[in-house]
Design a protein around this motif. Structure first.
Motif, PDB file in Angstrom:
ATOM      1  N   ILE B  76       0.868  -1.179   0.000  1.00 46.30           N
ATOM      2  CA  ILE B  76       0.000   0.000   0.000  1.00 46.30           C
ATOM      3  C   ILE B  76       0.906   1.230   0.000  1.00 46.30           C
ATOM      4  O   ILE B  76       1.722   1.398   0.909  1.00 46.30           O
ATOM      5  N   MET B  77       0.762   2.038  -1.031  1.00 42.28           N
ATOM      6  CA  MET B  77       1.583   3.245  -1.152  1.00 42.28           C
ATOM      7  C   MET B  77       0.755   4.460  -0.755  1.00 42.28           C
ATOM      8  O   MET B  77      -0.382   4.599  -1.207  1.00 42.28           O
ATOM      9  N   THR B  78       1.308   5.307   0.082  1.00 44.35           N
ATOM     10  CA  THR B  78       0.692   6.609   0.359  1.00 44.35           C
ATOM     11  C   THR B  78       1.591   7.652  -0.274  1.00 44.35           C
ATOM     12  O   THR B  78       2.771   7.753   0.071  1.00 44.35           O
ATOM     13  N   ILE B  79       1.034   8.376  -1.224  1.00 46.44           N
ATOM     14  CA  ILE B  79       1.829   9.347  -1.980  1.00 46.44           C
ATOM     15  C   ILE B  79       1.350  10.752  -1.608  1.00 46.44           C
ATOM     16  O   ILE B  79       0.190  11.098  -1.848  1.00 46.44           O
ATOM     17  N   TYR B  80       2.215  11.534  -1.018  1.00 44.93           N
ATOM     18  CA  TYR B  80       1.880  12.912  -0.658  1.00 44.93           C
ATOM     19  C   TYR B  80       2.165  13.775  -1.890  1.00 44.93           C
ATOM     20  O   TYR B  80       3.267  13.692  -2.457  1.00 44.93           O
ATOM     21  N   THR B  81       1.181  14.551  -2.287  1.00 44.77           N
ATOM     22  CA  THR B  81       1.330  15.283  -3.549  1.00 44.77           C
ATOM     23  C   THR B  81       1.015  16.766  -3.415  1.00 44.77           C
ATOM     24  O   THR B  81       0.290  17.178  -2.512  1.00 44.77           O
ATOM     25  N   ASP B  82       1.526  17.503  -4.360  1.00 44.65           N
ATOM     26  CA  ASP B  82       1.135  18.894  -4.533  1.00 44.65           C
ATOM     27  C   ASP B  82      -0.315  18.858  -5.047  1.00 44.65           C
ATOM     28  O   ASP B  82      -0.594  18.197  -6.050  1.00 44.65           O
ATOM     29  N   PRO B  83      -1.243  19.531  -4.357  1.00 43.29           N
ATOM     30  CA  PRO B  83      -2.653  19.455  -4.770  1.00 43.29           C
ATOM     31  C   PRO B  83      -2.887  19.791  -6.241  1.00 43.29           C
ATOM     32  O   PRO B  83      -3.791  19.242  -6.864  1.00 43.29           O
ATOM     33  N   LYS B  84      -2.059  20.668  -6.792  1.00 40.73           N
ATOM     34  CA  LYS B  84      -2.252  21.067  -8.198  1.00 40.73           C
ATOM     35  C   LYS B  84      -1.969  19.909  -9.162  1.00 40.73           C
ATOM     36  O   LYS B  84      -2.419  19.901 -10.286  1.00 40.73           O
ATOM     37  N   GLU B  85      -1.167  18.962  -8.703  1.00 40.72           N
ATOM     38  CA  GLU B  85      -0.735  17.879  -9.602  1.00 40.72           C
ATOM     39  C   GLU B  85      -1.389  16.537  -9.275  1.00 40.72           C
ATOM     40  O   GLU B  85      -1.142  15.553  -9.966  1.00 40.72           O
ATOM     41  N   SER B  86      -2.177  16.506  -8.203  1.00 37.40           N
ATOM     42  CA  SER B  86      -2.645  15.205  -7.716  1.00 37.40           C
ATOM     43  C   SER B  86      -3.482  14.427  -8.740  1.00 37.40           C
ATOM     44  O   SER B  86      -3.357  13.208  -8.855  1.00 37.40           O
ATOM     45  N   GLU B  87      -4.332  15.144  -9.499  1.00 42.99           N
ATOM     46  CA  GLU B  87      -5.163  14.453 -10.492  1.00 42.99           C
ATOM     47  C   GLU B  87      -4.289  13.773 -11.550  1.00 42.99           C
ATOM     48  O   GLU B  87      -4.551  12.640 -11.954  1.00 42.99           O
ATOM     49  N   LEU B 110      -2.826  16.477   0.959  1.00 41.54           N
ATOM     50  CA  LEU B 110      -3.506  15.625  -0.011  1.00 41.54           C
ATOM     51  C   LEU B 110      -2.679  14.369  -0.252  1.00 41.54           C
ATOM     52  O   LEU B 110      -1.481  14.437  -0.497  1.00 41.54           O
ATOM     53  N   GLN B 111      -3.323  13.254  -0.121  1.00 42.70           N
ATOM     54  CA  GLN B 111      -2.631  11.985  -0.308  1.00 42.70           C
ATOM     55  C   GLN B 111      -3.316  11.181  -1.393  1.00 42.70           C
ATOM     56  O   GLN B 111      -4.525  11.242  -1.549  1.00 42.70           O
ATOM     57  N   ILE B 112      -2.508  10.394  -2.076  1.00 43.95           N
ATOM     58  CA  ILE B 112      -3.050   9.387  -2.982  1.00 43.95           C
ATOM     59  C   ILE B 112      -2.684   8.043  -2.361  1.00 43.95           C
ATOM     60  O   ILE B 112      -1.540   7.842  -1.944  1.00 43.95           O
ATOM     61  N   ILE B 113      -3.650   7.172  -2.257  1.00 43.03           N
ATOM     62  CA  ILE B 113      -3.388   5.850  -1.704  1.00 43.03           C
ATOM     63  C   ILE B 113      -3.549   4.844  -2.839  1.00 43.03           C
ATOM     64  O   ILE B 113      -4.546   4.888  -3.569  1.00 43.03           O
ATOM     65  N   ALA B 114      -2.564   3.998  -3.006  1.00 40.17           N
ATOM     66  CA  ALA B 114      -2.619   3.043  -4.122  1.00 40.17           C
ATOM     67  C   ALA B 114      -2.185   1.662  -3.660  1.00 40.17           C
ATOM     68  O   ALA B 114      -1.282   1.519  -2.840  1.00 40.17           O
ATOM     69  N   LEU B 139       5.580  14.593  -3.603  1.00 40.94           N
ATOM     70  CA  LEU B 139       6.398  15.216  -2.556  1.00 40.94           C
ATOM     71  C   LEU B 139       7.167  14.176  -1.746  1.00 40.94           C
ATOM     72  O   LEU B 139       8.331  14.360  -1.428  1.00 40.94           O
ATOM     73  N   ARG B 140       6.517  13.096  -1.367  1.00 40.43           N
ATOM     74  CA  ARG B 140       7.194  11.968  -0.721  1.00 40.43           C
ATOM     75  C   ARG B 140       6.259  10.761  -0.751  1.00 40.43           C
ATOM     76  O   ARG B 140       5.064  10.903  -1.024  1.00 40.43           O
ATOM     77  N   ILE B 141       6.825   9.608  -0.431  1.00 41.72           N
ATOM     78  CA  ILE B 141       6.040   8.366  -0.535  1.00 41.72           C
ATOM     79  C   ILE B 141       6.310   7.499   0.692  1.00 41.72           C
ATOM     80  O   ILE B 141       7.461   7.357   1.118  1.00 41.72           O
ATOM     81  N   ARG B 142       5.251   6.942   1.239  1.00 39.83           N
ATOM     82  CA  ARG B 142       5.388   5.939   2.304  1.00 39.83           C
ATOM     83  C   ARG B 142       4.786   4.644   1.770  1.00 39.83           C
ATOM     84  O   ARG B 142       3.679   4.650   1.235  1.00 39.83           O
ATOM     85  N   THR B 143       5.499   3.560   1.945  1.00 39.84           N
ATOM     86  CA  THR B 143       5.014   2.285   1.410  1.00 39.84           C
ATOM     87  C   THR B 143       5.006   1.222   2.503  1.00 39.84           C
ATOM     88  O   THR B 143       5.981   1.078   3.235  1.00 39.84           O
ATOM     89  N   SER B 144       3.899   0.511   2.611  1.00 44.15           N
ATOM     90  CA  SER B 144       3.811  -0.607   3.558  1.00 44.15           C
ATOM     91  C   SER B 144       3.606  -1.885   2.762  1.00 44.15           C
ATOM     92  O   SER B 144       2.669  -1.971   1.952  1.00 44.15           O
ATOM     93  N   ILE B 145       4.472  -2.840   2.989  1.00 39.25           N
ATOM     94  CA  ILE B 145       4.336  -4.126   2.299  1.00 39.25           C
ATOM     95  C   ILE B 145       3.417  -5.015   3.128  1.00 39.25           C
ATOM     96  O   ILE B 145       3.593  -5.155   4.342  1.00 39.25           O
ATOM     97  N   VAL B 146       2.431  -5.588   2.481  1.00 39.12           N
ATOM     98  CA  VAL B 146       1.459  -6.444   3.174  1.00 39.12           C
ATOM     99  C   VAL B 146       2.137  -7.765   3.525  1.00 39.12           C
ATOM    100  O   VAL B 146       2.748  -8.408   2.666  1.00 39.12           O
TER     101      VAL B 146
END
Lengths: 109, 179
Positions: B76-87, B110-114, B139-146
């Motif tokens: 599970i990736m949590t991607i922190y993004t610039d709101p202008k670029e998130s889409e 604003l985060q994107i979860i994938a 901006l940065r990424i946090r990843t958790s491996i299941v």
């Protein structure tokens, strides 16, 4: 020779930049798109990131394949064998990279 | 099934048909009709209407990846993004075959979860380093491996706590008509 130096000192596209991670999949938000920027980022990026990339051989690979500076890659490869960590590692890496950068920059100018 | 103000609302029969299809989508209209006590033509009409309105998106097979012999890892990736670029970032992730699901979430940033699959940890890392981190606006990424999966299912219409007030906007081409 100047051509080789300019190649090593050039600014790269986003796709070819170095992205600093602290572990698998954990991106710090720091990246370097040139040797100069790489040298600057070494000073303040999380030291865990330096440990992670050095011992995986990521720095060596990027410097060889993208910057195409075999000499610097060899020096970094030697650093891998010292098993340094923390600030000692940061200082050594900083010294190696800045020495090489100064050498290239002065030869190029 | 009713149309009001250009919206389609499902009735109890529609919901029962959806439940039956989620249980087994290979059932015939006759079999569904028999179990619900309605004519097969009613089942047919309702299903076709729900297909046209995108309520039934597609029919697919649920595969047990482990039994099929694939040994992938999930993260599970949590991607922190610039709101202008998130889409744009979310759009790029949707195009990557390694990415199974993409969501946005607004907490402090604003985060994107994938949800991502990869052959192993190294290929997961290479995908994130080469294809996600370089995207403009990341901006940065946090990843958790299941490490262990306790439950994985899809949304079942029969499990909706409100028993579903399922209203979908109708497509303009339908124009509020009904079959």
């Amino acid at each position: 020779m100047k051509e080789t130096y300019s190649k090593i000192l050039k600014t790269l596209s986003r796709e070819k930049a170095f992205y600093f991670f602290t572990s698998i999949g954990n991106y710090t938000g720091e990246s370097a798109a040139s040797l100069k920027e790489f040298m600057e980022k070494i000073n303040h990026v999380n030291v865990k990131s330096l440990e992670f990339h050095l011992y995986r051989g990521d720095f060596e690979k990027w410097i060889t394949e993208v910057l195409e500076d075999k000499r610097l890659a060899e020096d970094i490869s030697k650093l891998q064998k010292t098993n340094l960590s923390g600030d000692q590692l940061r200082n050594q890496l900083q010294a190696i990279v800045s020495r090489r950068y100064q050498q290239l920059a002065s030869s190029y100018s | 099934m009713k149309f009001k103000n250009n919206t389609l609302s499902l009735d109890a029969t529609d919901i029962k048909i959806l439940e039956a299809l989620q249980e087994d989508a290979t059932q015939t209209y006759t079999a569904i009709g028999k179990s619900l006590g309605v004519a097969h033509s009613t089942v047919y009409d309702r299903i076709k209407t729900m297909e046209r309105h995108g309520i039934i998106k597609k029919y697919t097979a649920l595969i047990d990846a482990e039994k099929a012999g694939t040994k992938n890892i999930t993260a599970i990736m949590t991607i922190y993004t610039d709101p202008k670029e998130s889409e744009k970032v979310a759009g790029k992730l949707c195009n990557a075959p390694e990415v199974l699901e993409v969501y946005t979430s607004l907490s402090e940033e604003l985060q994107i979860i994938a949800k991502v699959v990869a052959e192993n940890q190294e290929s997961l890392h290479m995908f994130i380093a080469n294809s996600v981190a370089p995207l403009p606006g990341v901006l940065r990424i946090r990843t958790s491996i299941v490490t262990k999966k306790f439950k994985e299912t899809q949304f079942l219409i029969g499990n909706d706590p409100k028993k579903l007030t399922f209203i979908r906007e109708t497509h303009n081409k339908i124009g509020g008509g009904q079959p």
